[in-house]
Design a protein around this motif. Structure first.
Motif, PDB file in Angstrom:
ATOM      1  N   MET A   1     -53.306  75.605  65.514  1.00  0.00           N
ATOM      2  CA  MET A   1     -53.763  75.681  66.898  1.00  0.00           C
ATOM      3  C   MET A   1     -52.924  76.702  67.666  1.00  0.00           C
ATOM      4  O   MET A   1     -52.928  77.864  67.405  1.00  0.00           O
ATOM      5  CB  MET A   1     -53.664  74.305  67.547  1.00  0.00           C
ATOM      6  N   ASP A  80     -60.350  68.197  74.694  1.00  0.00           N
ATOM      7  CA  ASP A  80     -59.472  68.969  73.813  1.00  0.00           C
ATOM      8  C   ASP A  80     -58.227  68.143  73.516  1.00  0.00           C
ATOM      9  O   ASP A  80     -57.397  67.910  74.401  1.00  0.00           O
ATOM     10  CB  ASP A  80     -59.099  70.300  74.480  1.00  0.00           C
ATOM     11  N   GLU A  81     -58.053  67.701  72.277  1.00  0.00           N
ATOM     12  CA  GLU A  81     -56.942  66.826  71.915  1.00  0.00           C
ATOM     13  C   GLU A  81     -55.602  67.549  71.899  1.00  0.00           C
ATOM     14  O   GLU A  81     -54.561  66.897  71.824  1.00  0.00           O
ATOM     15  CB  GLU A  81     -57.195  66.198  70.543  1.00  0.00           C
ATOM     16  N   CYS A  82     -55.614  68.869  71.957  1.00  0.00           N
ATOM     17  CA  CYS A  82     -54.356  69.628  71.924  1.00  0.00           C
ATOM     18  C   CYS A  82     -53.958  70.141  73.302  1.00  0.00           C
ATOM     19  O   CYS A  82     -52.883  70.717  73.446  1.00  0.00           O
ATOM     20  CB  CYS A  82     -54.475  70.806  70.960  1.00  0.00           C
ATOM     21  N   ARG A  83     -54.794  69.954  74.303  1.00  0.00           N
ATOM     22  CA  ARG A  83     -54.537  70.559  75.611  1.00  0.00           C
ATOM     23  C   ARG A  83     -54.084  69.530  76.633  1.00  0.00           C
ATOM     24  O   ARG A  83     -54.502  68.382  76.602  1.00  0.00           O
ATOM     25  CB  ARG A  83     -55.816  71.241  76.108  1.00  0.00           C
ATOM     26  N   ARG A  96     -51.790  74.416  75.730  1.00  0.00           N
ATOM     27  CA  ARG A  96     -52.306  73.875  74.477  1.00  0.00           C
ATOM     28  C   ARG A  96     -51.179  73.814  73.464  1.00  0.00           C
ATOM     29  O   ARG A  96     -50.411  74.767  73.307  1.00  0.00           O
ATOM     30  CB  ARG A  96     -53.456  74.720  73.925  1.00  0.00           C
ATOM     31  N   GLU A  98     -49.881  72.698  69.342  1.00  0.00           N
ATOM     32  CA  GLU A  98     -50.366  72.981  67.990  1.00  0.00           C
ATOM     33  C   GLU A  98     -51.314  71.894  67.499  1.00  0.00           C
ATOM     34  O   GLU A  98     -52.311  72.187  66.847  1.00  0.00           O
ATOM     35  CB  GLU A  98     -49.177  73.112  67.041  1.00  0.00           C
ATOM     36  N   ASP A  99     -51.015  70.660  67.820  1.00  0.00           N
ATOM     37  CA  ASP A  99     -51.834  69.536  67.383  1.00  0.00           C
ATOM     38  C   ASP A  99     -51.600  68.386  68.345  1.00  0.00           C
ATOM     39  O   ASP A  99     -50.740  68.456  69.226  1.00  0.00           O
ATOM     40  CB  ASP A  99     -51.475  69.135  65.943  1.00  0.00           C
ATOM     41  N   PRO A 100     -52.381  67.292  68.233  1.00  0.00           N
ATOM     42  CA  PRO A 100     -52.212  66.161  69.162  1.00  0.00           C
ATOM     43  C   PRO A 100     -50.813  65.553  69.150  1.00  0.00           C
ATOM     44  O   PRO A 100     -50.336  65.082  70.174  1.00  0.00           O
ATOM     45  CB  PRO A 100     -53.273  65.162  68.671  1.00  0.00           C
ATOM     46  N   HIS A 102     -47.890  67.126  68.675  1.00  0.00           N
ATOM     47  CA  HIS A 102     -47.003  67.953  69.489  1.00  0.00           C
ATOM     48  C   HIS A 102     -47.340  67.818  70.973  1.00  0.00           C
ATOM     49  O   HIS A 102     -46.459  67.871  71.833  1.00  0.00           O
ATOM     50  CB  HIS A 102     -47.097  69.420  69.054  1.00  0.00           C
ATOM     51  N   ARG A 103     -48.641  67.688  71.286  1.00  0.00           N
ATOM     52  CA  ARG A 103     -49.000  67.479  72.694  1.00  0.00           C
ATOM     53  C   ARG A 103     -48.363  66.205  73.222  1.00  0.00           C
ATOM     54  O   ARG A 103     -47.795  66.191  74.323  1.00  0.00           O
ATOM     55  CB  ARG A 103     -50.520  67.400  72.844  1.00  0.00           C
TER      56      ARG A 103
END
Length: 597
Positions: A1, A80-83, A96, A98-100, A102-103
């Motif tokens: 991502m 958006d699961e990464c944002r 945003r 990289e992935d959920p 890290h978010r």
């Protein structure tokens, strides 16, 4: 991502010695603007402040922006699961990860720093006492009560009467209380004296009452002290009967006044209710106006943000989407016209006789795929569409006709397009050469932003990567495709040879998809045949005697999402312009030059 590396801070969010959050940093994608879209930035979380830099190596030059987290609102995106978005007043950062996972890690770290700052925490709330709220509430209630009674003069007068009655009643209660206290003292004193007489027991015979009335001897020989009768002086001169009558009259007056107040309030209830309804309606209108103004302000301040990008959850509706795309295309056309008028053509090398390189099958790793695509286009693309009801004629301009067959998969428009055209003065070899030659691609292709050859497979096959100019609010597209040019020899001596260029999407390790662009998939073919009319007499064949029949087919999967009506309208508008622009370029380049069959 979007996050290229993990955070540079400690794995623990809190310093075990000080108990405070440690510095937290890493690469996140930040939305810059609708032209550049998402860009990787080095983001640092330290001392309740979120800062970002162009890269980790450029931290020494200072940050490009920062936000104080004390009043920040962190909102994970709904789809958006990464944002996640960080907003402070009117300033919004779109981020945003990289992935959920890290978010979630970033959101928890930001919340930890925010909580440590003391804003909105339990300890900070304790600093504010509740007396201010109570005082404000009492003041508001008092003001409301006073304003409500301004018009009810009679009610106000009755309330004043009740104040007077209350004072009178209080004084009467005090007077009666004194009377009752005195009576209690007298009774207590009488009981005490009676007990004392019983203890003395002087005689065994009855005696009569003494003149002074102090003792009285009973028949059983006991004597008791006589109690003096209560006198008005003993009761402090209280007229009990009069006070009781006055008390009764006062309470009756209070009850009567209360009854009158209730009647007045019932009569005014309707008018108060009307006033309340009117105020509520005014408040509703003001709130609606406020919400509308805030929505418009937010829309204008963040117009062009990621929430207004192409997508099924875009905040921009289909009509606005179409208008924005059409306006952007018009601007690009004007810019291109100006550039063409100012452009000086760069001399290119002359066409080299091809020999047999275009008619042979290559030996590279994609050779089998290329041959399969060529045969498919020769079999199906040259078929007449006149009697096929699935093909719809959408444009007819002179010799050019454009057909379309409507196809959708999972809400994505995949309409195949087919155009036929006839161009005088050029050959099929020349048309296909200029369509395939990467050296002149930027001379006639106006929709490309960047272009480069990823790999040269053979003399007649290359792998090309190109990014197209963005048309907001649609996302920017890129394409990675193999482009091959072939000469198909005619099986009948009376038929002309066929020249073909096929471009179809492939994968390559040197051009992997990125989150900056949406990767489109294409299968395009330019198929040309040269028709020659005999010259008069002994004249040599000139360009006036040749005609090129062009068949252009395009199967494009745009990727992403955009309204079907917009995609079809853009295709209907742009394909004819593309064919006209390209064929005019070929005529210009070949004018006055030897004919290349």
């Amino acid at each position: 991502m979007s996050e290229k590396s993990s955070s540079s801070g400690s794995d623990e969010d809190v310093d075990p010695e000080s108990g405070k959050p440690v510095e937290f940093g890493g690469v996140l994608s930040k939305w810059t603007n609708y032209i550049h879209g998402w860009q990787d930035r080095w983001v640092v979380l330290k001392n309740n402040t979120l800062s970002y830099y162009k890269s980790e190596d450029e931290r020494e030059y200072g940050c490009r922006g920062s936000l104080c987290l004390s009043k920040a609102v962190i909102t994970p995106h709904e789809f958006d699961e990464c944002r996640f978005d960080i907003s402070v007043n009117d300033s919004v950062w779109y981020i945003r990860a990289e992935d959920p996972e890290h978010r979630l890690q970033w959101i928890e770290s930001i919340e930890l720093h925010k909580a440590e700052s003391g804003y909105g925490s339990e300890t900070s709330l304790r600093r504010h006492g509740s007396m201010l709220s109570l005082t404000s509430a009492a003041s508001a209630l008092s003001a409301t009560s006073t304003s409500s009674f301004k018009k009810g003069h009679r009610l106000r007068e009755k309330l004043a009467e009740m104040e007077t009655f209350r004072d009178i009643l209080c004084r009467q209660v005090d007077t009666l209380q004194k009377y009752f206290d005195t009576c209690a003292d007298v009774v207590s004193k009488d009981e005490f004296q009676r007990d004392k007489v019983l203890e003395e027991d002087e005689d065994d015979f009855p005696t009569t009452t003494r003149p002074n009335g102090e003792y009285n001897h009973n028949n059983n020989g006991s004597k008791e002290k006589l109690c003096p009768p209560a006198s008005p002086k003993c009761m402090n001169g209280v007229d009990f009967k009069g006070e009781a009558i006055t008390f009764k009259a006062t309470t009756a007056g209070i009850l009567s006044t209360l009854s009158h107040c209730i009647e007045l309030m019932v009569k005014q209830e309707d008018s108060w209710q009307k006033r309340l309804d009117k105020e509520l309606e005014k408040r509703r209108r003001v709130e609606d106006a406020y919400k509308s103004a805030m929505y418009e302000m937010k829309k204008k301040s963040h117009y062009g943000g990621p929430d207004y990008e192409e997508g099924p959850n875009s905040l921009i509706n289909e009509d606005e989407f179409f208008d924005a795309v059409e306006a952007a295309l018009d601007r690009q056309d004007k810019i291109e016209e100006q550039c063409q008028s100012e452009k000086v053509r760069i001399p290119r090398r002359a066409l080299v006789p091809p020999g047999d390189i275009y008619s042979t099958i290559g030996t590279h790793r994609f050779a089998t795929k290329v041959e399969e695509m060529v045969q498919n286009h020769m079999t199906y693309s040259l078929q007449d569409v006149g009697g096929d009801a699935n093909w719809q004629l959408v444009i007819e301009e002179g010799e050019m006709k454009v057909y379309r067959r409507e196809v959708e998969e999972n809400g994505i428009v995949l309409d195949p397009l087919k155009a036929t055209h006839s161009v005088k003065g050029v050959t099929g070899h020349e048309v296909c050469h200029y369509f395939w030659d990467t050296a002149v691609r930027m001379d006639w292709e106006t929709t490309i932003e960047n272009f480069n050859v990823v790999e040269t497979l053979s003399d007649n096959a290359v792998i090309v990567y190109q990014t197209h100019k963005r048309v907001w609010p649609a996302s920017q597209r890129d394409v990675l495709y193999l482009s091959a040019i072939r000469k198909i020899l005619a099986t009948n001596e009376n038929d002309p040879d066929t020249w073909l260029v096929c471009n179809f999407s492939v994968d390559h390790d040197n051009a992997l998809p990125t989150n900056r662009c949406v990767r489109a998939k294409i299968n395009v073919a330019m198929i040309c045949q040269t028709l020659v009319s005999p010259p008069e007499g002994d004249k040599e064949i000139s360009r006036d005697n040749i005609l090129c029949k062009i068949t252009y087919v395009a199967n494009v999967n745009p990727g992403g999402w955009a309204p079907a009506s917009v995609l079809r309208a853009v295709a209907k508008r742009e394909y004819p312009k593309f064919l006209k622009r390209f064929t005019s370029y070929v005529q210009e380049k070949t004018a006055g030059k030897p004919i290349l069959f």
